[in-house]
Design a protein around this motif. Structure first.
Motif, short mmCIF file in Angstrom:
data_model
loop_
_atom_site.label_atom_id
_atom_site.label_comp_id
_atom_site.label_asym_id
_atom_site.label_seq_id
_atom_site.Cartn_x
_atom_site.Cartn_y
_atom_site.Cartn_z
N VAL A 128 0.84 -1.20 0.00
CA VAL A 128 0.00 0.00 0.00
C VAL A 128 0.88 1.25 0.00
N GLY A 129 1.94 1.23 0.83
CA GLY A 129 2.85 2.37 0.85
C GLY A 129 3.52 2.60 -0.49
N GLY A 130 3.90 1.51 -1.15
CA GLY A 130 4.51 1.64 -2.47
C GLY A 130 3.56 2.24 -3.48
N LEU A 131 2.31 1.81 -3.42
CA LEU A 131 1.31 2.36 -4.34
C LEU A 131 1.08 3.84 -4.07
N CYS A 132 1.02 4.20 -2.80
CA CYS A 132 0.83 5.61 -2.43
C CYS A 132 1.97 6.46 -2.96
N ARG A 133 3.19 5.98 -2.76
CA ARG A 133 4.34 6.75 -3.21
C ARG A 133 4.40 6.85 -4.72
N ALA A 134 3.99 5.79 -5.42
CA ALA A 134 3.98 5.84 -6.89
C ALA A 134 2.98 6.89 -7.38
N PHE A 135 1.79 6.91 -6.78
CA PHE A 135 0.79 7.91 -7.17
C PHE A 135 1.27 9.31 -6.84
N ASP A 136 1.84 9.48 -5.65
CA ASP A 136 2.33 10.80 -5.27
C ASP A 136 3.48 11.24 -6.18
N ARG A 194 -4.34 -6.56 -18.24
CA ARG A 194 -5.12 -5.77 -19.20
C ARG A 194 -6.00 -4.74 -18.50
N ILE A 195 -6.51 -5.10 -17.35
CA ILE A 195 -7.32 -4.14 -16.60
C ILE A 195 -6.43 -3.07 -15.98
N VAL A 196 -5.26 -3.47 -15.46
CA VAL A 196 -4.34 -2.49 -14.90
C VAL A 196 -3.94 -1.48 -15.97
N ARG A 197 -3.67 -1.97 -17.18
CA ARG A 197 -3.27 -1.06 -18.26
C ARG A 197 -4.39 -0.08 -18.58
N ALA A 198 -5.63 -0.54 -18.59
CA ALA A 198 -6.76 0.37 -18.84
C ALA A 198 -6.87 1.40 -17.73
N LEU A 199 -6.60 0.98 -16.47
CA LEU A 199 -6.65 1.92 -15.35
C LEU A 199 -5.55 2.96 -15.47
N VAL A 200 -4.37 2.55 -15.91
CA VAL A 200 -3.29 3.51 -16.17
C VAL A 200 -3.74 4.51 -17.23
N GLY A 201 -4.42 4.00 -18.26
CA GLY A 201 -4.94 4.89 -19.30
C GLY A 201 -5.93 5.90 -18.73
N GLY A 202 -6.77 5.46 -17.79
CA GLY A 202 -7.72 6.37 -17.17
C GLY A 202 -7.04 7.45 -16.35
N ILE A 203 -6.01 7.07 -15.61
CA ILE A 203 -5.25 8.04 -14.80
C ILE A 203 -4.54 9.04 -15.71
N TRP A 204 -3.95 8.55 -16.78
CA TRP A 204 -3.28 9.46 -17.71
C TRP A 204 -4.27 10.37 -18.40
N PHE A 205 -5.47 9.86 -18.67
CA PHE A 205 -6.50 10.69 -19.29
C PHE A 205 -6.85 11.88 -18.40
N GLY A 222 -6.50 14.88 -5.57
CA GLY A 222 -7.23 13.72 -6.06
C GLY A 222 -6.42 12.46 -6.14
N SER A 223 -5.13 12.51 -5.78
CA SER A 223 -4.27 11.35 -5.89
C SER A 223 -4.80 10.17 -5.07
N ALA A 224 -5.20 10.43 -3.84
CA ALA A 224 -5.72 9.35 -2.98
C ALA A 224 -7.02 8.79 -3.53
N GLU A 225 -7.86 9.66 -4.08
CA GLU A 225 -9.14 9.21 -4.63
C GLU A 225 -8.93 8.29 -5.83
N LEU A 226 -7.98 8.63 -6.69
CA LEU A 226 -7.68 7.77 -7.83
C LEU A 226 -7.08 6.45 -7.38
N ARG A 227 -6.27 6.49 -6.34
CA ARG A 227 -5.68 5.25 -5.83
C ARG A 227 -6.77 4.32 -5.29
#
Length: 429
Positions: A128-136, A194-205, A222-227
């Motif tokens: 979870v910490g890794g994901l938080c830091r990646a989003f931040d 494939r779903i993770v890649r689509a989610l990355v596409g949504g974040i980049w959008f 909004g970083s925490a909300e997207l996570r």
């Protein structure tokens, strides 16, 4: 990287201070100091310094005008070199731009990966910490380096089709980083790539929209909300989706495109305006078709499934709509982006308007959902796989439904719609 050493202003928000173009006919003043000659300066060092300045100048020029309007002469002038020197390093403007893109992505991924590893190293197993830091780290890139971020997330689409493989590689790198973080979870639940890649596409959008509006800082909150949105899909249900039905493709889409072209000619719509006008007309037609499908469904969730099937089937068979949506004049400027966003919001309205009130997503999450679905379609067209797009409709419906019904609820709704359609077909026969 050498470019960071000679481009301090680019690294801290250049492109926001230099929005206005250089005076027409005037001399472009160099932004970056040249390497002073001396006995210790080898030719290779001088050449590397020139390349670094050219990369920084390309970022600055694109921040001022966008890639399409960027001129070789201005890039050379900003870098403090001649156009002849630019062509010694790069065979064309596109080659310089794509090399700059590679460098920007390499640097960004390096910084985000370092933050990710710091929080989720093997000895910590803090997924979870890794994901938080990646989003931040990602949002920090947008805020601290908006000009470079815009080149990588917005201007790169103006270089299609040559840039397709680079976009694919960058998406894959981010997808792998997020997947590796999720794989550290002790319960062993993962999200299919494939779903993770689509989610990355949504974040980049979402990030593209904020960059185009010159407000990347707004995404920090909004970083925490997207996570949290991404984590909704971390369920066994995401790996047990039913296979999509064969796509249903209309027969008059080609004729409809000809009708629209004729109408645009009668209205004397100019060439620059035509791609967006075509997109708006054909999108309205596709929306009406999708709405007719939702009316035949017995539930809101079933209507979403039918609408997505209809839209993906239409995109697969309607080359004029697909080209207008994904290839022609993509993200030319703020006005273009605003109109495209309005079109996508229309699709979002079709998908979400009747959602249960207590489960309706926030505007930010709704935008990310639409972006994730859009990214599936866009990727299909980038790599010539448009005909197979209907096979992705179940995945796209799941992306829409899971944040509202939960992952298990979304899967159940898709299966219920599938059974209902099958039962109706048996009654008809």
């Amino acid at each position: 990287m050498e470019g960071e050493q000679v481009t301090p202003r680019v690294g801290v928000g250049a492109g926001e201070r230099h929005r206005s173009p250089a005076p027409s006919g005037g001399t472009v003043q160099p932004l970056f100091p040249q390497l002073r000659p001396g006995p210790s300066k080898a030719p290779a060092a001088a050449a590397a310094h020139q390349r670094a300045r050219l990369h920084a100048a390309m970022i600055e020029a694109c921040a001022r005008h966008g890639y399409a309007e960027t001129k070789v002469r201005e890039v050379a002038g900003l870098a403090g070199v001649s156009t002849k020197t630019l062509y010694k390093h790069f065979e064309s403007k596109e080659a310089c731009f794509l090399a700059t893109y590679d460098l920007v992505v390499q640097q960004a991924i390096g910084r985000i990966s370092a933050a990710h590893r710091e929080a989720s190293g093997p000895e910590k197993v803090d997924w979870v910490g890794g994901l938080c830091r990646a989003f931040d780290g990602f949002t920090d890139e947008l805020v601290q380096r908006p000009a470079a971020s815009r080149l990588a997330l917005v201007d790169i689409f103006a270089a299609l089709p040559g840039a397709a493989s680079r976009i694919d590689r960058a998406e894959l790198l981010f997808t792998t980083m997020i997947s590796e973080s999720l794989a550290l979870a002790p319960d062993g639940v993962v999200i299919p790539p494939r779903i993770v890649r689509a989610l990355v596409g949504g974040i980049w959008f979402v990030a593209r929209a904020r960059l185009l509006e010159s407000r990347p800082r707004s995404l920090t909150a909004g970083s925490a909300e997207l996570r949290e949105w991404l984590l909704v899909y971390r369920s066994p249900a995401s790996s047990r989706l039913p296979v999509a039905r064969p796509g249903r493709q209309g027969s008059r889409h080609g004729d409809r495109a000809l009708d629209v072209v004729a109408a645009l000619e009668r209205r004397r719509v100019d060439d620059a305006e035509r791609p967006l006008a075509m997109l708006e007309w054909l999108s309205a037609d596709a929306l009406a078709e999708a709405l007719r499908e939702t009316e035949a469904a017995s539930s809101w969730a079933g209507g979403v499934c039918r609408a997505v099937e209809s839209l993906f089937g239409r995109l697969a068979s309607d080359s004029a709509l697909a080209r207008a949506a994904f290839l022609d004049g993509f993200f030319v400027g703020p006005a273009d982006a605003e109109r495209r966003t309005a079109i996508l919001r229309g699709f979002a309205d079709v998908l979400i308007r009747r959602a249960p009130r207590d489960g309706r997503p926030s505007p930010l999450v709704a935008e990310a959902i639409v972006g994730s679905v859009w990214s599936i379609a866009h990727r299909s067209f980038l790599f010539g796989q448009a005909r197979s797009l209907p096979a992705s409709s179940t995945r796209a419906a799941f992306l829409v439904l899971a944040p509202i019904l939960g992952a298990e609820g979304a899967r159940a709704a898709i299966l219920a719609e599938r059974r209902g359609v099958a039962a109706g077909s048996k009654l008809i026969t």
